[in-house]
Every structure is written in C-alpha cells, then in structure tokens.
Design a protein around this motif. Structure first.
Motif, PDB file in Angstrom:
ATOM      1  N   VAL A  89       0.840  -1.194   0.000  1.00  0.00           N
ATOM      2  CA  VAL A  89       0.000   0.000   0.000  1.00  0.00           C
ATOM      3  C   VAL A  89       0.878   1.248   0.000  1.00  0.00           C
ATOM      4  O   VAL A  89       1.778   1.388   0.832  1.00  0.00           O
ATOM      5  CB  VAL A  89      -0.939   0.019   1.218  1.00  0.00           C
ATOM      6  N   TYR A 106       0.794   5.252   0.620  1.00  0.00           N
ATOM      7  CA  TYR A 106       0.001   6.289   1.268  1.00  0.00           C
ATOM      8  C   TYR A 106       0.875   7.523   1.472  1.00  0.00           C
ATOM      9  O   TYR A 106       2.102   7.470   1.338  1.00  0.00           O
ATOM     10  CB  TYR A 106      -0.558   5.794   2.604  1.00  0.00           C
ATOM     11  N   ALA A 158      -3.517   4.082  -1.564  1.00  0.00           N
ATOM     12  CA  ALA A 158      -4.584   4.483  -0.650  1.00  0.00           C
ATOM     13  C   ALA A 158      -4.723   6.004  -0.724  1.00  0.00           C
ATOM     14  O   ALA A 158      -4.255   6.736   0.151  1.00  0.00           O
ATOM     15  CB  ALA A 158      -4.278   4.027   0.767  1.00  0.00           C
ATOM     16  N   PHE A 174      -6.397  -0.594   5.214  1.00  0.00           N
ATOM     17  CA  PHE A 174      -6.806  -0.526   3.808  1.00  0.00           C
ATOM     18  C   PHE A 174      -6.220  -1.705   3.027  1.00  0.00           C
ATOM     19  O   PHE A 174      -6.921  -2.380   2.267  1.00  0.00           O
ATOM     20  CB  PHE A 174      -6.320   0.811   3.217  1.00  0.00           C
TER      21      PHE A 174
END
Length: 279
Positions: free
Chosen positions: A110, A112, A140, A152
C-alpha cells in the motif's frame, strides 16, 4: 460524510439526489473508526470517480438507486434481506469457486501519504502464509495514517484471499428487490442441503407446506425461513414437526400474514439444519 454530500451539491445537485439516510447511518461508523479522507484533487475528474475515491477510505462505494447517489459500505451484515430459490429462479443456481493461482499476488503493498515526511510511503500487508514476493500494489488515496493504510491493505488482501465463491442466478423481476451488497439467502436443489417449496396453509404457529416427507436430520436444529409478499425474508425460525406430515410448528409468531387465496404468489420457504439451510 459531509464532504461526500458537498461534492454532490457543488456539482449542482440538490439533497433529493443524495442518499441522506444511508449517509447518516454511515457517518458515526466512519467517525468512531477515525476513517478520514485527506487529499487534494489537482486534476479534472468526474463526480462519480471522485466519490469512489472519497468512499474508498471508509470501505464503501457509491451506487445509483432510484435516482439517488447512495453510499454502501462493505461491512458485516447479520439480517437477511431477500431470499431466492428454484421457485423464483429462471434456470439453476450456478456456483463457481476460484482456486489460488501460482502467479497470484501473495500480499498487498500500500502506498500512502505520510504527513510527517510529506512523501509517499509504503507498507506491506500479509496474511499467514504470504511471502510478499509478488505483492499487489495499490494506492490508498486520501489516507495519511500508517495504521489506516495497513487496514486498507489488509482489507484488500482478505478480499482477494477469501472471497472466492460466486453464485450466479437469473430471475424475472424478483432480483430487482435487492440492492448492491445486500445480504440474501439463496437455495438450490442439491440433495442433502437446503430444501425449498411453497406454503399451502397456516394456523397460528402451524405452517403447512406443499411437500410431505421432508428430510429431517435427528440431533440437529431444523431451521425454516419464509418469503414475504415483498420478497424479504421472514425468520429464520426453529421448527418442530407437527401432527401432519406436512405440518411445521415454528418457535415464534409470524411477522406477516400469508395470503393464500390465489390473488398473489403464496409464500415460499427454505428449510434445513442450522448450518445448512441456505447459501
């Protein structure tokens, strides 16, 4: 939730186009979980695409239903909405299970935005048995918290790992009752699993069905559900066998009055043991 509504209003729509009831129900869920959307849109996009990105941080999606834009969150559901079975299918219920492929991603990476470094950071999300050699890369957008980025990613990973069974069926107009992500009960006619049919009579807590000699399994709780005139599910109820071979006695009063005079379709039923009365 307020920003979701703001985007729709700023696009020229009135409140009548917003699913405010659903939005009001989801707001405390997001607020208590501290799910936040923190981002800047620096390029043009469509309103619906923007709404998708906003809701994604709260595990929800926008849907259009009867002229309204309604947010639907992917969350635990315990109350069955509608029921579908061979009596109101066109054709058969088809079940397909996707097996794990050799080249399937074994994790989720992920990306971010970190508010401390003001740079993009990544976090690897793995389930037991994952090596993380070939992770699926996701962004994300709107997430600025490492823990939230991990939630997430783990949600994405669990969906890919565990949601592998798909049911397909066709109806005439019945399935128009259901909305996106509704929790519904499905039945098929595989021997040894759930059984289904039509209610032909009732008296108090006694229900009479169209089949005699239904398979009762000793030592198991027998579960039965009925279909109301609007397609929603009544029950499930725990049942015992009555004096007649097609009579059931349910453990609670019905929450509707069956109509059996032929003016509308009679109630349908599903029947089976506690762990196996529906899909």
């Amino acid at each position: 939730a307020p920003f979701f509504a703001h985007v729709i209003r700023s696009s020229g729509h009135s409140d009548s186009k917003i699913g405010l009831t659903a939005l009001e129900a989801l707001h405390p869920v997001w607020h208590n979980r501290e799910d936040e959307f923190n981002a800047v849109f620096d390029s043009e996009s469509t309103m619906f695409e923007v709404l998708k990105r906003i809701l994604a941080v709260g595990f929800a999606e926008p849907t259009i239903d009867y002229g309204q834009i309604i947010p639907v969150r992917d969350q635990q559901r315990t109350v069955y909405r509608h029921m579908y079975q061979p009596d109101n299918y066109i054709g058969m219920l088809k079940r397909s299970i996707k097996l794990i492929d050799d080249d399937e991603p074994d994790g989720v990476e992920v990306e971010y935005f970190d508010p401390v470094t003001w740079k993009s950071e990544t976090i690897l999300c793995l389930l037991p048995g994952d090596l993380g050699i070939n992770p699926e890369k996701v962004r994300a957008f709107g997430v600025t918290n490492r823990d939230k980025a991990y939630q997430f990613g783990m949600r994405k990973r669990r969906i890919r790992r565990y949601r592998r069974t798909r049911f397909d069926f066709k109806t005439e107009l019945d399935a128009l009752n259901s909305r996106y992500l509704d929790y519904c009960a499905l039945a098929d006619d595989i021997p040894g699993y759930e059984q289904s049919g039509t209610v032909v009579g009732f008296s108090g807590r006694s229900i009479y069905v169209d089949h005699i000699g239904l398979e009762w399994q000793s030592g198991q709780s027998q579960i039965r559900a009925l279909r109301k005139p609007d397609g929603t599910l009544s029950g499930p109820y725990t049942v015992t066998l009555g004096n007649a071979n097609n009579e059931w006695i349910i453990d609670a009063d019905l929450d509707f009055t069956p109509v059996l005079d032929g003016s509308i379709e009679p109630p349908l039923y599903m029947f089976g043991i506690n762990e196996r009365w529906c899909n």
